[in-house]
Design an enzyme around this catalytic site. Structure first.
Site, PDB file in Angstrom:
ATOM      1  N   CYS A  91       0.811  -1.228   0.000  1.00  0.00           N
ATOM      2  CA  CYS A  91       0.000   0.000   0.000  1.00  0.00           C
ATOM      3  C   CYS A  91       0.840   1.271   0.000  1.00  0.00           C
ATOM      4  O   CYS A  91       0.327   2.351  -0.285  1.00  0.00           O
ATOM      5  CB  CYS A  91      -0.940   0.011   1.202  1.00  0.00           C
ATOM      6  N   HIS A 129      -3.261   7.466   3.012  1.00  0.00           N
ATOM      7  CA  HIS A 129      -3.648   6.167   2.475  1.00  0.00           C
ATOM      8  C   HIS A 129      -5.025   5.816   3.038  1.00  0.00           C
ATOM      9  O   HIS A 129      -5.303   6.037   4.219  1.00  0.00           O
ATOM     10  CB  HIS A 129      -2.607   5.120   2.877  1.00  0.00           C
ATOM     11  N   ASN A 141     -10.053   0.361   0.214  1.00  0.00           N
ATOM     12  CA  ASN A 141      -8.600   0.481   0.187  1.00  0.00           C
ATOM     13  C   ASN A 141      -8.095  -0.030  -1.169  1.00  0.00           C
ATOM     14  O   ASN A 141      -8.154  -1.230  -1.445  1.00  0.00           O
ATOM     15  CB  ASN A 141      -8.033  -0.355   1.343  1.00  0.00           C
TER      16      ASN A 141
HETATM   17  O1  UT7 Z   1      -3.634  -0.946   3.860  1.00  0.00           O
HETATM   18  C1  UT7 Z   1      -2.760  -1.762   4.552  1.00  0.00           C
HETATM   19  C2  UT7 Z   1      -2.904  -1.620   5.983  1.00  0.00           C
HETATM   20  N1  UT7 Z   1      -4.135  -2.248   6.420  1.00  0.00           N
HETATM   21  C3  UT7 Z   1      -4.768  -1.703   7.414  1.00  0.00           C
HETATM   22  O2  UT7 Z   1      -4.374  -0.659   7.874  1.00  0.00           O
HETATM   23  C4  UT7 Z   1      -5.948  -2.422   7.989  1.00  0.00           C
HETATM   24  C5  UT7 Z   1      -5.930  -2.231   9.470  1.00  0.00           C
HETATM   25  N2  UT7 Z   1      -6.984  -2.975  10.185  1.00  0.00           N
HETATM   26  C6  UT7 Z   1      -8.272  -2.609  10.197  1.00  0.00           C
HETATM   27  O3  UT7 Z   1      -8.704  -1.745   9.455  1.00  0.00           O
HETATM   28  C7  UT7 Z   1      -9.157  -3.249  11.233  1.00  0.00           C
HETATM   29  O4  UT7 Z   1      -8.367  -3.998  12.119  1.00  0.00           O
HETATM   30  C8  UT7 Z   1     -10.281  -4.169  10.662  1.00  0.00           C
HETATM   31  C9  UT7 Z   1     -11.350  -3.310  10.005  1.00  0.00           C
HETATM   32  C10 UT7 Z   1      -9.719  -5.152   9.669  1.00  0.00           C
HETATM   33  C11 UT7 Z   1     -10.951  -4.924  11.801  1.00  0.00           C
HETATM   34  O5  UT7 Z   1     -11.454  -4.011  12.759  1.00  0.00           O
HETATM   35  P1  UT7 Z   1     -11.111  -4.204  14.327  1.00  0.00           P
HETATM   36  O6  UT7 Z   1     -11.834  -3.143  15.030  1.00  0.00           O
HETATM   37  O7  UT7 Z   1      -9.619  -4.231  14.455  1.00  0.00           O
HETATM   38  O8  UT7 Z   1     -11.759  -5.586  14.655  1.00  0.00           O
HETATM   39  P2  UT7 Z   1     -11.076  -6.917  15.220  1.00  0.00           P
HETATM   40  O9  UT7 Z   1     -10.221  -7.556  14.181  1.00  0.00           O
HETATM   41  O10 UT7 Z   1     -10.459  -6.637  16.557  1.00  0.00           O
HETATM   42  O11 UT7 Z   1     -12.336  -7.828  15.447  1.00  0.00           O
HETATM   43  C12 UT7 Z   1     -13.360  -7.476  16.402  1.00  0.00           C
HETATM   44  C13 UT7 Z   1     -14.500  -8.471  16.238  1.00  0.00           C
HETATM   45  C14 UT7 Z   1     -14.041  -9.926  16.226  1.00  0.00           C
HETATM   46  O12 UT7 Z   1     -15.029 -10.700  16.886  1.00  0.00           O
HETATM   47  P3  UT7 Z   1     -14.860 -11.153  18.425  1.00  0.00           P
HETATM   48  O13 UT7 Z   1     -13.566 -11.929  18.451  1.00  0.00           O
HETATM   49  O14 UT7 Z   1     -14.798  -9.863  19.182  1.00  0.00           O
HETATM   50  O15 UT7 Z   1     -16.075 -11.954  18.676  1.00  0.00           O
HETATM   51  C15 UT7 Z   1     -14.029 -10.272  14.774  1.00  0.00           C
HETATM   52  O16 UT7 Z   1     -14.222 -11.643  14.544  1.00  0.00           O
HETATM   53  O17 UT7 Z   1     -15.154  -8.260  14.993  1.00  0.00           O
HETATM   54  C16 UT7 Z   1     -15.213  -9.493  14.263  1.00  0.00           C
HETATM   55  N3  UT7 Z   1     -15.136  -9.171  12.851  1.00  0.00           N
HETATM   56  C17 UT7 Z   1     -16.237  -8.882  12.109  1.00  0.00           C
HETATM   57  N4  UT7 Z   1     -17.531  -8.823  12.420  1.00  0.00           N
HETATM   58  C18 UT7 Z   1     -18.384  -8.480  11.446  1.00  0.00           C
HETATM   59  C19 UT7 Z   1     -14.028  -9.074  12.059  1.00  0.00           C
HETATM   60  N5  UT7 Z   1     -14.389  -8.748  10.807  1.00  0.00           N
HETATM   61  C20 UT7 Z   1     -15.739  -8.609  10.810  1.00  0.00           C
HETATM   62  C21 UT7 Z   1     -16.692  -8.278   9.830  1.00  0.00           C
HETATM   63  N6  UT7 Z   1     -17.998  -8.226  10.199  1.00  0.00           N
HETATM   64  N7  UT7 Z   1     -16.334  -7.998   8.559  1.00  0.00           N
END
Ligand code: UT7
Length: 322
Positions: free
Chosen positions: A114, A249, A279
């Protein structure tokens, strides 16, 4: 006489097909409200079956060349940033060169995920400042939809396709003020996309899809982008208030807001495109920059901070007097 590289044209291209959060919710366990609240994304563009990194790059590049009112034959160098090249080789840079019919340029690709377009800007700026090139075409182009596992809700909600371009020209007038790039391969396992065909026997079973530990990436991204903002300001002996626009970004609205807060900038000074683009990896900063120039937000003489963070990890910034 100081020699600068100056932005003389920009361009962008987004494929026609729109894929909304609602559509994704039909195939994986997620919802529009979850995606929007956690990322700021509502929809993304998906390349058509006959589109590719090179074909999208051509459209964005032609726009940038036209905006600069430039004879393509005067372009010395073409640098394409992509993680989704049409071929392993020839480079997408060479494919683009052929499509544009430019004979007298060297062309190559940069792979910094990215952050690719910031790395390309860094390289282009060195070529121009040293006098090795007078005009450099930079394109970030991605068909992320083809390396996304559409059954993985942790990644398929995030990415989109598109291409952005900048044409840089040598000038005595201030343009690119500084660029900063960094890498840390220690983080290679937090965000990666394998290449099964070239893998060792142990990794051969992996499919060629993006794999990400999102939450861990998120935390490092916020900290790292905060640091690069300081580094960029210090290098230019500038204050936060000297920056007119932040063009970040487009990975996650919460990451963007954290960087804006660090800069004490109102969100009105931040170019955000991810709501309807997601993204687009190496294309995202260039697409956002192009959009804000074309709609008149970014004006000549204003100071613009571009930044990006991606797999590697790689990260970088460019401070530009537009
Ligand atoms: O461009 C390159 C760099 N990339 C990035 O910068 C991406 C950085 N990361 C992110 O944008 C975020 O971490 C995400 C959007 C991918 C995820 O958001 P988060 O607030 O970090 O969520 P998390 O991974 O901590 O997950 C929280 C909960 C989990 O459930 P439990 O374990 O709390 O029950 C996940 O399983 O949300 C769940 N979850 C979802 N739920 C509904 C993860 N993805 C989804 C989804 N829909 N799509």
């Amino acid at each position: 006489m100081i020699r600068y590289s100056r932005v003389i044209g920009t361009g962008g291209y987004l494929p026609e097909e729109i894929r909304t959060n609602e559509e994704i919710s039909k195939t994986v366990d997620t919802s529009d409200s979850w995606i929007y609240e956690r990322t700021g994304i509502k929809s993304r563009r998906i390349a058509g079956p006959n589109e590719s990194a090179a074909s999208m790059a051509e459209i964005a590049a032609r726009q940038a060349i036209e905006a600069a009112d430039c004879d393509p034959e005067t372009i010395d160098l073409i640098i394409v940033a992509t993680g989704t090249p049409d071929h392993v080789y020839p480079s997408t840079g060479c494919l683009l060169q052929q499509r544009l019919g430019i004979k007298n340029a060297a062309a190559f690709d940069v792979q910094a995920a990215c952050s690719g377009s910031i790395f390309a800007l860094n390289i282009a700026d060195q070529y121009i400042k040293s006098g090795a090139a007078k005009k450099v075409l930079i394109v970030g182009t991605e068909v992320c939809s083809r390396i996304v596992d559409w059954t993985d809700r942790g990644t398929c909600i995030l990415f989109g396709d598109g291409a952005g371009a900048i044409l840089l020209g040598a000038s005595e007038q201030a343009g690119v003020l500084s660029t900063h790039i960094h890498s840390d391969g220690e983080f290679k396992d937090l965000l990666y996309c394998p290449n099964p065909q070239a893998a060792t026997d142990t990794n051969k079973s992996e499919l060629g899809f993006i794999s990400m530990r999102g939450n861990e990436v998120f935390k490092v991204a916020v900290n790292t982008l905060g640091r690069i903002v300081d580094e960029t300001l210090e290098a230019n002996k500038m204050n936060k208030s000297d920056i007119d626009w932040l063009v970040p970004h487009q990975a996650n609205i919460r990451i963007i807001m954290a960087t804006a807060k660090k800069l004490k900038m109102s969100m009105n000074q931040v170019v955000v495109t991810l709501e309807n683009q997601g993204n687009t990896s190496s294309a995202s900063v260039l697409l956002a920059f192009n959009e804000a120039i074309r709609d008149g937000r970014i004006k000549r003489g204003q100071v613009v901070l571009l930044e990006a963070f991606g797999a590697g990890f790689t990260w970088g910034s460019a401070l530009i007097k537009y």
